[in-house]
Design a protein around this motif. Structure first.
Motif, PDB file in Angstrom:
ATOM      1  N   SER A   6       1.244  -1.226   0.144  1.00 48.55           N
ATOM      2  CA  SER A   6      -0.314  -0.381  -0.018  1.00 48.55           C
ATOM      3  C   SER A   6       0.491   1.566   0.359  1.00 48.55           C
ATOM      4  O   SER A   6       2.398   1.217   0.208  1.00 48.55           O
ATOM      5  N   ALA A   7       0.119   2.227  -0.255  1.00 48.39           N
ATOM      6  CA  ALA A   7       0.538   3.673  -0.015  1.00 48.39           C
ATOM      7  C   ALA A   7       1.728   3.818   1.192  1.00 48.39           C
ATOM      8  O   ALA A   7       2.563   4.477   0.451  1.00 48.39           O
ATOM      9  N   SER A   8       0.927   3.602   2.063  1.00 51.30           N
ATOM     10  CA  SER A   8       1.770   4.195   3.141  1.00 51.30           C
ATOM     11  C   SER A   8       3.105   2.788   4.205  1.00 51.30           C
ATOM     12  O   SER A   8       2.977   3.152   4.861  1.00 51.30           O
ATOM     13  N   GLU A   9       3.804   2.453   2.950  1.00 55.55           N
ATOM     14  CA  GLU A   9       3.933   1.117   4.025  1.00 55.55           C
ATOM     15  C   GLU A   9       5.127   1.955   4.731  1.00 55.55           C
ATOM     16  O   GLU A   9       5.508   2.353   3.514  1.00 55.55           O
ATOM     17  N   LYS A  10       5.529   0.993   5.496  1.00 50.81           N
ATOM     18  CA  LYS A  10       7.127   1.303   6.563  1.00 50.81           C
ATOM     19  C   LYS A  10       7.409   0.173   6.775  1.00 50.81           C
ATOM     20  O   LYS A  10       6.941  -0.775   7.281  1.00 50.81           O
ATOM     21  N   ILE A  11       8.560  -0.564   5.909  1.00 45.72           N
ATOM     22  CA  ILE A  11       9.427  -2.262   6.154  1.00 45.72           C
ATOM     23  C   ILE A  11      10.032  -1.661   6.775  1.00 45.72           C
ATOM     24  O   ILE A  11      10.963  -0.656   6.535  1.00 45.72           O
ATOM     25  N   LEU A  12      10.437  -3.015   7.525  1.00 37.25           N
ATOM     26  CA  LEU A  12      11.697  -2.890   8.735  1.00 37.25           C
ATOM     27  C   LEU A  12      11.801  -4.542   7.590  1.00 37.25           C
ATOM     28  O   LEU A  12      11.151  -5.064   7.740  1.00 37.25           O
ATOM     29  N   VAL A  13      13.669  -3.896   7.845  1.00 41.81           N
ATOM     30  CA  VAL A  13      13.918  -5.697   6.934  1.00 41.81           C
ATOM     31  C   VAL A  13      15.030  -6.392   7.962  1.00 41.81           C
ATOM     32  O   VAL A  13      16.293  -4.871   8.507  1.00 41.81           O
ATOM     33  N   LEU A  14      14.684  -6.909   8.354  1.00 39.10           N
ATOM     34  CA  LEU A  14      15.641  -6.999   9.036  1.00 39.10           C
ATOM     35  C   LEU A  14      17.244  -8.251   8.508  1.00 39.10           C
ATOM     36  O   LEU A  14      16.696  -9.297   7.138  1.00 39.10           O
ATOM     37  N   GLY A  15      18.189  -7.436   7.962  1.00 40.83           N
ATOM     38  CA  GLY A  15      19.094  -8.126   7.440  1.00 40.83           C
ATOM     39  C   GLY A  15      20.509  -9.138   7.890  1.00 40.83           C
ATOM     40  O   GLY A  15      19.825  -9.141   8.844  1.00 40.83           O
ATOM     41  N   PRO A  16      20.893  -9.545   6.812  1.00 42.88           N
ATOM     42  CA  PRO A  16      21.957 -10.442   6.653  1.00 42.88           C
ATOM     43  C   PRO A  16      23.306  -9.704   7.667  1.00 42.88           C
ATOM     44  O   PRO A  16      23.374  -8.609   7.858  1.00 42.88           O
ATOM     45  N   GLN A  38       6.874   5.008  -2.804  1.00 44.35           N
ATOM     46  CA  GLN A  38       7.114   6.344  -1.831  1.00 44.35           C
ATOM     47  C   GLN A  38       7.086   4.583  -0.130  1.00 44.35           C
ATOM     48  O   GLN A  38       7.331   5.388   0.796  1.00 44.35           O
ATOM     49  N   CYS A  39       7.564   3.741  -0.350  1.00 43.92           N
ATOM     50  CA  CYS A  39       7.572   2.731   0.690  1.00 43.92           C
ATOM     51  C   CYS A  39       8.674   3.559   0.817  1.00 43.92           C
ATOM     52  O   CYS A  39       9.346   4.335   0.666  1.00 43.92           O
ATOM     53  N   GLU A  58      17.690   2.437  -1.010  1.00 43.22           N
ATOM     54  CA  GLU A  58      16.764   2.168  -0.847  1.00 43.22           C
ATOM     55  C   GLU A  58      16.644   2.520   0.026  1.00 43.22           C
ATOM     56  O   GLU A  58      15.511   2.591   0.621  1.00 43.22           O
ATOM     57  N   VAL A  59      16.901   2.702   0.741  1.00 48.99           N
ATOM     58  CA  VAL A  59      17.298   2.450   2.417  1.00 48.99           C
ATOM     59  C   VAL A  59      17.222   4.138   3.018  1.00 48.99           C
ATOM     60  O   VAL A  59      18.180   4.409   2.912  1.00 48.99           O
ATOM     61  N   THR A  60      16.108   4.348   3.736  1.00 47.34           N
ATOM     62  CA  THR A  60      15.486   5.710   4.501  1.00 47.34           C
ATOM     63  C   THR A  60      17.026   5.648   5.932  1.00 47.34           C
ATOM     64  O   THR A  60      17.758   6.268   6.277  1.00 47.34           O
ATOM     65  N   GLU A  87       7.694   3.604  15.742  1.00 44.34           N
ATOM     66  CA  GLU A  87       7.773   3.578  14.642  1.00 44.34           C
ATOM     67  C   GLU A  87       6.913   3.130  13.222  1.00 44.34           C
ATOM     68  O   GLU A  87       6.823   3.538  12.624  1.00 44.34           O
ATOM     69  N   ALA A  88       5.606   2.293  14.014  1.00 43.03           N
ATOM     70  CA  ALA A  88       4.859   1.554  13.467  1.00 43.03           C
ATOM     71  C   ALA A  88       5.131   1.008  12.200  1.00 43.03           C
ATOM     72  O   ALA A  88       4.028   1.303  10.687  1.00 43.03           O
ATOM     73  N   TYR A  89       5.996   0.541  11.567  1.00 35.95           N
ATOM     74  CA  TYR A  89       5.961  -0.396  11.021  1.00 35.95           C
ATOM     75  C   TYR A  89       5.023  -1.116  10.540  1.00 35.95           C
ATOM     76  O   TYR A  89       4.383  -1.964  11.481  1.00 35.95           O
ATOM     77  N   THR A  90       4.787  -1.016   8.885  1.00 31.63           N
ATOM     78  CA  THR A  90       3.915  -1.986   8.740  1.00 31.63           C
ATOM     79  C   THR A  90       3.786  -3.553   8.037  1.00 31.63           C
ATOM     80  O   THR A  90       3.378  -4.245   8.070  1.00 31.63           O
ATOM     81  N   GLN A  91       5.318  -3.504   7.499  1.00 29.69           N
ATOM     82  CA  GLN A  91       5.599  -5.250   7.934  1.00 29.69           C
ATOM     83  C   GLN A  91       7.590  -4.745   7.975  1.00 29.69           C
ATOM     84  O   GLN A  91       7.928  -4.036   7.920  1.00 29.69           O
ATOM     85  N   ALA A  92       7.398  -5.910   8.464  1.00 32.33           N
ATOM     86  CA  ALA A  92       8.607  -6.440   8.713  1.00 32.33           C
ATOM     87  C   ALA A  92       9.410  -7.755   7.993  1.00 32.33           C
ATOM     88  O   ALA A  92       8.093  -8.607   7.885  1.00 32.33           O
TER      89      ALA A  92
END
Length: 344
Positions: A6-16, A38-39, A58-60, A87-92
């Motif tokens: 969705s347009a308001s996506e805020k994603i947290l990636v747990l990286g390697p 816009q994510c 790409e990383v904020t 931070e109200a992330y929408t997805q991890a």
């Protein structure tokens, strides 16, 4: 490509926690941005990865994880996750398969937690994707598929990682180590491989390649961490100190920026191999005990050197064949002469 966001996506990636894998993760970040420009993408990973993430547009935000390698630290992960709730992330999206890596996004109350099942992570991961190793043979395939909607197939061609080097920082680093900006072509050598000697092309071969480049009027820069210093030093000695030995003299960000000034790079299968590919260098990538079918360099300018002997890939740290005729042949049979014509 189907839009999973969705347009308001805020994603947290747990990286390697490996350089090469983090470079490959950029293909996921690019895919997420292609689906939803816009994510926001934040990446939580060990602190040393921050210079790498800083070169990925790409990383904020890069969020440095304070946990030691291999440390379970259950309550520390819970506390860290709770601090991220604001931070109200929408997805991890969790790129690692360990149980401990899934604790933090659960504690952060992130509603959608996407990953493969991994170490029995029912509940911690609530958007579980099936891991078909035959269908997803490459690490980058597995990373990118976690960014797609369920049941959406991977595109035929994945986006290549593309690091944005800091040219000014490269020149500052050269000045700091007492070296001039190059006026000739530069050959970069990456003789290290933290995994073990079965991934390392012979030092003498690197020296022969260096001598050939020096004879053409090129500069030769040898990259490596403090652990690689014995190899970088030996190569330089074999060329009568004709190279710039950077072993142990640069931090990761500085090494990336300096490598961007190289024309051709020769590398073992290592993190720096993936860095060179992401900088779009003319790359000669040498594989011994590992296989390019699992973690190939993501670049159209890569020349993969892999013999695929009957004993390959063994994935061993040291060659299990003790007979001198057989020992390390997967690397020894890739001669310096076979790569010199690839200098550009």
């Amino acid at each position: 490509m189907q839009n999973a966001h969705s347009a308001s996506e805020k994603i947290l990636v747990l990286g390697p926690a490996w350089v090469g894998d983090m470079v490959l993760a950029q293909s996921l970040f690019i895919t997420l941005k292609q689906q939803n420009p816009q994510c926001q993408i934040d990446v939580a990973a060990p602190a040393w990865t921050s210079p790498l993430l800083a070169r990925m547009p790409e990383v904020t935000n890069a969020i440095a994880l304070p946990f030691k390698h291999g440390e379970f630290a259950f309550w520390e992960r819970i506390r860290f996750g709770k601090r991220l709730r604001k931070e109200a992330y929408t997805q991890a999206i969790v790129l690692t398969n360990s149980l401990k890596s899934a604790i933090l996004p659960f504690a952060a109350n992130i509603p959608r937690r996407t990953s493969f099942l991994g170490e029995m992570r029912y509940g911690l991961i609530n958007d579980i994707r099936p891991l078909n190793r035959a269908k997803l043979p490459k690490t980058v395939d597995r990373f990118v598929t976690l960014g797609l909607a369920k049941n959406v197939d991977l595109p035929n061609k994945l986006p290549n990682p593309k690091l944005i080097a800091n040219h000014t920082n490269a020149l500052v680093t050269l000045t700091k180590i007492g070296h001039q900006k190059p006026s000739h072509k530069v050959l970069g050598l990456c003789p290290g491989a933290e995994y073990g000697e079965a991934k390392r092309w012979p030092i003498e071969y690197y020296a022969e390649a260096a001598k050939a480049a020096l004879a053409k009027g090129w500069e030769v820069w040898i990259f490596g961490s403090e652990k690689d210093m014995p190899y970088t030093k030996q190569i330089n000695q074999l060329t009568k100190n004709g190279c710039l030995d950077l072993g142990g003299k640069t931090k990761l960000g500085e090494a990336i920026d300096l490598m961007a000034l190289c024309d051709t790079v020769i590398s073992n299968d290592s993190g720096l191999m993936h860095v060179a590919a992401a900088l779009d260098k003319n790359l000669i990538a040498i594989f011994g005990s590992s296989t390019p079918h699992h973690t190939p360099p993501m670049s159209d300018k890569s020349h993969i050197q892999y013999l695929g002997l009957p004993c390959s890939p063994c994935f061993e740290r040291t060659c299990p064949l003790t007979n001198p005729v057989e020992h390390m042949q997967c690397l020894k049979k890739i001669t310096p002469e076979s790569v010199m014509h690839l200098f550009q």
